[in-house]
Design a protein around this motif. Structure first.
Motif, mmCIF file in Angstrom:
data_model
loop_
_atom_site.group_PDB
_atom_site.id
_atom_site.type_symbol
_atom_site.label_atom_id
_atom_site.label_comp_id
_atom_site.label_asym_id
_atom_site.label_seq_id
_atom_site.Cartn_x
_atom_site.Cartn_y
_atom_site.Cartn_z
ATOM 1 N N UNK A 1 0.848 -1.175 0.000
ATOM 2 C CA UNK A 1 0.000 0.000 0.000
ATOM 3 C C UNK A 1 0.888 1.231 0.000
ATOM 4 N N UNK A 2 0.654 2.147 -0.915
ATOM 5 C CA UNK A 2 1.439 3.374 -0.901
ATOM 6 C C UNK A 2 0.738 4.440 -0.067
ATOM 7 N N UNK A 3 1.372 5.596 0.067
ATOM 8 C CA UNK A 3 0.849 6.625 0.963
ATOM 9 C C UNK A 3 -0.486 7.199 0.529
ATOM 10 N N UNK A 4 -0.859 7.105 -0.736
ATOM 11 C CA UNK A 4 -2.137 7.643 -1.176
ATOM 12 C C UNK A 4 -3.264 6.637 -1.036
ATOM 13 N N UNK A 5 -2.951 5.350 -0.915
ATOM 14 C CA UNK A 5 -3.991 4.353 -0.705
ATOM 15 C C UNK A 5 -4.569 4.521 0.692
ATOM 16 N N UNK A 6 -5.873 4.335 0.800
ATOM 17 C CA UNK A 6 -6.509 4.381 2.108
ATOM 18 C C UNK A 6 -6.672 5.771 2.671
ATOM 19 N N UNK A 7 -6.526 6.790 1.861
ATOM 20 C CA UNK A 7 -6.639 8.156 2.352
ATOM 21 C C UNK A 7 -8.103 8.562 2.473
ATOM 22 N N UNK A 8 -8.375 9.408 3.444
ATOM 23 C CA UNK A 8 -9.694 9.991 3.622
ATOM 24 C C UNK A 8 -9.516 11.494 3.733
ATOM 25 N N UNK A 9 -10.133 12.221 2.827
ATOM 26 C CA UNK A 9 -10.123 13.680 2.898
ATOM 27 C C UNK A 9 -11.420 14.114 3.573
ATOM 28 N N UNK A 10 -11.285 15.000 4.557
ATOM 29 C CA UNK A 10 -12.442 15.505 5.300
ATOM 30 C C UNK A 10 -12.405 17.026 5.230
ATOM 31 N N UNK A 11 -13.516 17.602 4.820
ATOM 32 C CA UNK A 11 -13.616 19.061 4.809
ATOM 33 C C UNK A 11 -14.980 19.462 5.354
ATOM 34 N N UNK A 12 -15.051 20.649 5.928
ATOM 35 C CA UNK A 12 -16.313 21.141 6.477
ATOM 36 C C UNK A 12 -16.745 22.391 5.725
ATOM 37 N N UNK A 13 -18.060 22.493 5.563
ATOM 38 C CA UNK A 13 -18.645 23.618 4.844
ATOM 39 C C UNK A 13 -19.949 24.003 5.529
ATOM 40 N N UNK A 14 -20.001 25.171 6.181
ATOM 41 C CA UNK A 14 -21.287 25.602 6.756
ATOM 42 C C UNK A 14 -22.299 25.820 5.630
ATOM 43 N N UNK A 15 -23.529 25.435 5.861
ATOM 44 C CA UNK A 15 -24.566 25.666 4.861
ATOM 45 C C UNK A 15 -25.434 26.833 5.308
ATOM 46 N N UNK A 21 -21.880 20.882 6.670
ATOM 47 C CA UNK A 21 -21.681 19.743 5.784
ATOM 48 C C UNK A 21 -20.255 19.244 5.973
ATOM 49 N N UNK A 22 -20.145 17.982 6.330
ATOM 50 C CA UNK A 22 -18.858 17.319 6.544
ATOM 51 C C UNK A 22 -18.631 16.408 5.345
ATOM 52 N N UNK A 23 -17.796 16.860 4.420
ATOM 53 C CA UNK A 23 -17.591 16.117 3.177
ATOM 54 C C UNK A 23 -16.466 15.095 3.341
ATOM 55 N N UNK A 24 -16.776 13.845 2.997
ATOM 56 C CA UNK A 24 -15.806 12.761 3.076
ATOM 57 C C UNK A 24 -15.479 12.288 1.666
ATOM 58 N N UNK A 25 -14.214 12.114 1.391
ATOM 59 C CA UNK A 25 -13.793 11.597 0.093
ATOM 60 C C UNK A 25 -12.667 10.600 0.303
ATOM 61 N N UNK A 26 -12.803 9.441 -0.324
ATOM 62 C CA UNK A 26 -11.778 8.412 -0.207
ATOM 63 C C UNK A 26 -12.310 7.184 0.493
ATOM 64 N N UNK A 27 -11.524 6.668 1.428
ATOM 65 C CA UNK A 27 -11.858 5.417 2.096
ATOM 66 C C UNK A 27 -12.045 5.628 3.597
ATOM 67 N N UNK A 28 -13.157 5.112 4.104
ATOM 68 C CA UNK A 28 -13.450 5.171 5.529
ATOM 69 C C UNK A 28 -13.307 3.756 6.072
ATOM 70 N N UNK A 29 -12.244 3.550 6.854
ATOM 71 C CA UNK A 29 -11.946 2.209 7.342
ATOM 72 C C UNK A 29 -11.236 2.293 8.687
ATOM 73 N N UNK A 30 -10.653 1.182 9.081
ATOM 74 C CA UNK A 30 -9.951 1.082 10.369
ATOM 75 C C UNK A 30 -8.870 2.153 10.526
ATOM 76 N N UNK A 31 -8.210 2.475 9.446
ATOM 77 C CA UNK A 31 -7.097 3.433 9.504
ATOM 78 C C UNK A 31 -7.560 4.879 9.488
#
Length: 122
Positions: A1-15, A21-31
């Motif tokens: 697994x390289x450093x970009x595998x398994x990444x989760x990007x989280x950003x917040x945006x007031x509506x 709004x809590x935006x999730x992109x990528x993988x949500x897992x144990x790590x």
């Protein structure tokens, strides 16, 4: 697994309607689950806050740990007098969440805007 595998990007945006709004992109897992757990805790520091909508439209993968983190976030928000909702699930993620029974815990909104409207438009 390289450093970009398994990444989760989280950003917040007031509506404008109120919820964050809590935006999730990528993988949500144990790590990456602890990152989401911390983001939710940070947003819940103000009891009775405007609510959180988890935008899962960018989520590529979610395992049982990710599901547990989402359930825990929902319960933590309730305990803090706030709300937690999800929106923007892909058809595959929607199926996974239904099979896991999450549609029995909270409403799975087809879009983020519908989730925001449901929390902010009382």
């Amino acid at each position: 697994m390289n450093e970009t595998d398994g990444a989760l990007a989280i950003s917040t945006h007031p509506s404008p309607a109120g919820p964050v709004v809590l935006r999730l992109a990528g993988e949500l897992d144990h790590y990456t689950g602890p990152d989401l757990r911390q983001a939710v805790e940070d947003l819940l520091r103000t009891p009775g806050g405007p609510g959180i909508v988890a935008d899962l439209s960018g989520l590529d993968y979610c395992d049982s740990t990710g599901i547990t983190v989402i359930i825990t976030a929902f319960h933590r928000a309730q305990a803090m007098g706030s709300s937690f909702s999800v929106g923007g699930l892909s058809p595959a993620m929607s199926q996974l969440f239904r099979v896991a029974g999450l549609d029995q815990i909270f409403v799975l909104h087809p879009s983020v805007q519908e989730a925001v409207d449901a929390l902010g438009g009382d």
